[in-house]
Design a protein around this motif. Structure first.
Motif, PDB file in Angstrom:
ATOM      1  N   LEU A 136       0.822  -1.205   0.000  1.00 20.92           N
ATOM      2  CA  LEU A 136       0.000   0.000   0.000  1.00 20.92           C
ATOM      3  C   LEU A 136       0.858   1.258   0.000  1.00 20.92           C
ATOM      4  N   ASP A 137       0.260   2.359  -0.439  1.00 22.41           N
ATOM      5  CA  ASP A 137       0.949   3.650  -0.408  1.00 22.41           C
ATOM      6  C   ASP A 137       0.830   4.332   0.950  1.00 22.41           C
ATOM      7  N   VAL A 138      -0.344   4.163   1.582  1.00 24.96           N
ATOM      8  CA  VAL A 138      -0.651   4.888   2.815  1.00 24.96           C
ATOM      9  C   VAL A 138      -1.245   3.922   3.834  1.00 24.96           C
ATOM     10  N   VAL A 139      -0.819   4.032   5.071  1.00 22.86           N
ATOM     11  CA  VAL A 139      -1.438   3.305   6.181  1.00 22.86           C
ATOM     12  C   VAL A 139      -2.240   4.311   6.994  1.00 22.86           C
ATOM     13  N   GLN A 140      -3.538   4.069   7.098  1.00 23.47           N
ATOM     14  CA  GLN A 140      -4.432   4.930   7.883  1.00 23.47           C
ATOM     15  C   GLN A 140      -4.702   4.253   9.213  1.00 23.47           C
ATOM     16  N   LEU A 141      -4.302   4.905  10.279  1.00 27.75           N
ATOM     17  CA  LEU A 141      -4.435   4.335  11.623  1.00 27.75           C
ATOM     18  C   LEU A 141      -5.629   4.960  12.312  1.00 27.75           C
ATOM     19  N   HIS A 142      -6.612   4.122  12.635  1.00 22.24           N
ATOM     20  CA  HIS A 142      -7.915   4.613  13.076  1.00 22.24           C
ATOM     21  C   HIS A 142      -8.181   4.363  14.551  1.00 22.24           C
ATOM     22  N   GLY A 143      -7.136   3.993  15.289  1.00 20.24           N
ATOM     23  CA  GLY A 143      -7.336   3.699  16.705  1.00 20.24           C
ATOM     24  C   GLY A 143      -6.676   4.727  17.604  1.00 20.24           C
ATOM     25  N   THR A 144      -6.032   4.244  18.651  1.00 16.06           N
ATOM     26  CA  THR A 144      -5.382   5.136  19.619  1.00 16.06           C
ATOM     27  C   THR A 144      -3.856   5.063  19.480  1.00 16.06           C
ATOM     28  N   GLU A 145      -3.401   4.820  18.257  1.00 10.38           N
ATOM     29  CA  GLU A 145      -1.964   4.696  18.005  1.00 10.38           C
ATOM     30  C   GLU A 145      -1.230   5.988  18.386  1.00 10.38           C
ATOM     31  N   ASP A 146      -0.147   5.850  19.148  1.00  9.33           N
ATOM     32  CA  ASP A 146       0.565   7.037  19.619  1.00  9.33           C
ATOM     33  C   ASP A 146       1.604   7.480  18.587  1.00  9.33           C
ATOM     34  N   PRO A 147       2.202   8.660  18.779  1.00  8.11           N
ATOM     35  CA  PRO A 147       3.177   9.174  17.807  1.00  8.11           C
ATOM     36  C   PRO A 147       4.348   8.232  17.569  1.00  8.11           C
ATOM     37  N   ALA A 148       4.818   7.580  18.617  1.00 10.76           N
ATOM     38  CA  ALA A 148       5.959   6.672  18.461  1.00 10.76           C
ATOM     39  C   ALA A 148       5.614   5.518  17.530  1.00 10.76           C
ATOM     40  N   PHE A 149       4.404   4.990  17.667  1.00  7.24           N
ATOM     41  CA  PHE A 149       3.977   3.886  16.803  1.00  7.24           C
ATOM     42  C   PHE A 149       3.886   4.369  15.358  1.00  7.24           C
ATOM     43  N   CYS A 150       3.299   5.545  15.149  1.00  6.36           N
ATOM     44  CA  CYS A 150       3.176   6.103  13.794  1.00  6.36           C
ATOM     45  C   CYS A 150       4.550   6.288  13.164  1.00  6.36           C
ATOM     46  N   ARG A 151       5.490   6.787  13.951  1.00  7.24           N
ATOM     47  CA  ARG A 151       6.852   7.004  13.457  1.00  7.24           C
ATOM     48  C   ARG A 151       7.507   5.671  13.093  1.00  7.24           C
ATOM     49  N   ASP A 152       7.283   4.656  13.910  1.00  7.63           N
ATOM     50  CA  ASP A 152       7.869   3.341  13.651  1.00  7.63           C
ATOM     51  C   ASP A 152       7.298   2.723  12.379  1.00  7.63           C
ATOM     52  N   VAL A 153       5.996   2.914  12.140  1.00  3.63           N
ATOM     53  CA  VAL A 153       5.368   2.376  10.925  1.00  3.63           C
ATOM     54  C   VAL A 153       6.010   2.997   9.687  1.00  3.63           C
ATOM     55  N   LYS A 154       6.200   4.306   9.710  1.00  2.00           N
ATOM     56  CA  LYS A 154       6.818   4.988   8.569  1.00  2.00           C
ATOM     57  C   LYS A 154       8.239   4.483   8.327  1.00  2.00           C
ATOM     58  N   ALA A 155       8.990   4.360   9.405  1.00  2.00           N
ATOM     59  CA  ALA A 155      10.387   3.959   9.280  1.00  2.00           C
ATOM     60  C   ALA A 155      10.524   2.514   8.831  1.00  2.00           C
ATOM     61  N   ARG A 156       9.676   1.664   9.328  1.00  2.00           N
ATOM     62  CA  ARG A 156       9.820   0.235   9.041  1.00  2.00           C
ATOM     63  C   ARG A 156       9.308  -0.145   7.654  1.00  2.00           C
ATOM     64  N   PHE A 157       8.203   0.496   7.226  1.00  2.00           N
ATOM     65  CA  PHE A 157       7.560   0.055   5.990  1.00  2.00           C
ATOM     66  C   PHE A 157       7.673   1.051   4.836  1.00  2.00           C
ATOM     67  N   GLY A 158       8.190   2.242   5.096  1.00  2.00           N
ATOM     68  CA  GLY A 158       8.352   3.206   4.028  1.00  2.00           C
ATOM     69  C   GLY A 158       7.052   3.680   3.414  1.00  2.00           C
ATOM     70  N   VAL A 159       6.010   3.734   4.214  1.00  2.00           N
ATOM     71  CA  VAL A 159       4.700   4.201   3.755  1.00  2.00           C
ATOM     72  C   VAL A 159       4.399   5.567   4.376  1.00  2.00           C
ATOM     73  N   GLN A 160       3.415   6.252   3.794  1.00  2.00           N
ATOM     74  CA  GLN A 160       2.899   7.437   4.459  1.00  2.00           C
ATOM     75  C   GLN A 160       1.909   6.994   5.535  1.00  2.00           C
ATOM     76  N   VAL A 161       1.783   7.794   6.571  1.00  2.00           N
ATOM     77  CA  VAL A 161       0.866   7.480   7.665  1.00  2.00           C
ATOM     78  C   VAL A 161      -0.158   8.597   7.805  1.00  2.00           C
ATOM     79  N   MET A 162      -1.410   8.209   7.705  1.00  5.73           N
ATOM     80  CA  MET A 162      -2.515   9.127   7.961  1.00  5.73           C
ATOM     81  C   MET A 162      -3.164   8.709   9.286  1.00  5.73           C
ATOM     82  N   LYS A 163      -3.300   9.645  10.191  1.00  3.37           N
ATOM     83  CA  LYS A 163      -3.901   9.337  11.494  1.00  3.37           C
ATOM     84  C   LYS A 163      -5.341   9.819  11.514  1.00  3.37           C
ATOM     85  N   ALA A 164      -6.244   8.919  11.839  1.00  6.13           N
ATOM     86  CA  ALA A 164      -7.654   9.268  11.984  1.00  6.13           C
ATOM     87  C   ALA A 164      -7.951   9.589  13.438  1.00  6.13           C
ATOM     88  N   PHE A 165      -8.720  10.646  13.650  1.00  9.16           N
ATOM     89  CA  PHE A 165      -9.197  11.008  14.973  1.00  9.16           C
ATOM     90  C   PHE A 165     -10.716  11.001  14.938  1.00  9.16           C
TER      91      PHE A 165
END
Length: 222
Positions: free
Chosen positions: A83-112
């Protein structure tokens, strides 16, 4: 005026996706979180090649919707369906979002998720996400699924997020109860960077090409 991006979410069918290829859609969303629109990574892998055949403009970006996933879950999905983008729709914290970007090379969209009182579920500290996210999505809170309820929220709750995303230089998407009959009003009122729709372009729980076309035309002014 800038052109508003369109994200059609909850795609499951090869036939429906093929029928959309002439439309100027910017993002196509696949739901991996628990939902009636949930698909498997294998199914997503079948659908992704269709995006490369798009003739309605540039190929849409593929978005995977997840709710508090583990890294192992993301790895399993992204290995099968890049995928191009991972959309995180839960209570994922900034550290988790940063790790997803670094590990998988995707963009991260955070849903609130916006609750009835206008507050955000989990009351996250936006400032902690500075420099981490590639986009923000606002949706109506649903206690069962987190979002994707098909209901609208109080649009006044958007203002602080619009201001914050502007300072961050990232897009703000708005979802929640949108359909062809109200999307023009939302764009006129809020001027979001993008709009996201799923159930609002369905009939009987199935994506309806006529409604999708009408929605896209209302957004793009065609």
């Amino acid at each position: 005026m800038k052109e508003t991006a369109v994200k059609i979410c909850g795609l499951q069918s090869v036939e429906v996706l093929k029928s959309m290829i002439n439309l100027p859609v910017d993002y196509v969303g696949f739901v991996f979180a628990r939902s009636k629109r949930q698909i498997s990574s294998e199914r997503a892998a079948e659908l992704l090649p269709l995006l490369r055949a798009w003739s309605g403009g540039a190929a849409p970006r593929s978005v995977g919707v997840f709710l508090n996933p583990s890294m192992d879950e993301l790895e399993d999905v992204l290995r099968a369906a890049p995928l191009d983008v991972v959309q995180l729709h839960g209570t994922e914290d900034p550290a988790f979002c940063r790790d997803v970007k670094a590990r998988f090379g995707v963009q991260v969209m955070k849903a609130f998720s916006i609750k009835e009182d206008g507050s955000v579920h989990g009351r996250p500290d936006l400032t902690a996400y500075a420099g981490v996210l590639d986009g923000v999505l606002l949706d109506t809170y649903d206690p069962k699924y987190g979002g994707g309820s098909g209901h609208s929220f109080n649009w006044r709750a958007v203002n602080p997020y619009r201001d914050w995303t502007m300072t961050q230089g990232i897009p703000l998407f708005v979802a929640g109860g949108l359909h062809p009959g109200n999307v023009e009003l939302l764009i006129e009122t809020l001027q979001p960077d993008g709009v996201d729709v799923s159930s609002g372009v369905e009939t009987g729980g199935v994506k309806d090409l006529a409604k999708i076309t009408q929605f896209v035309e209302r957004v793009k002014g065609r």
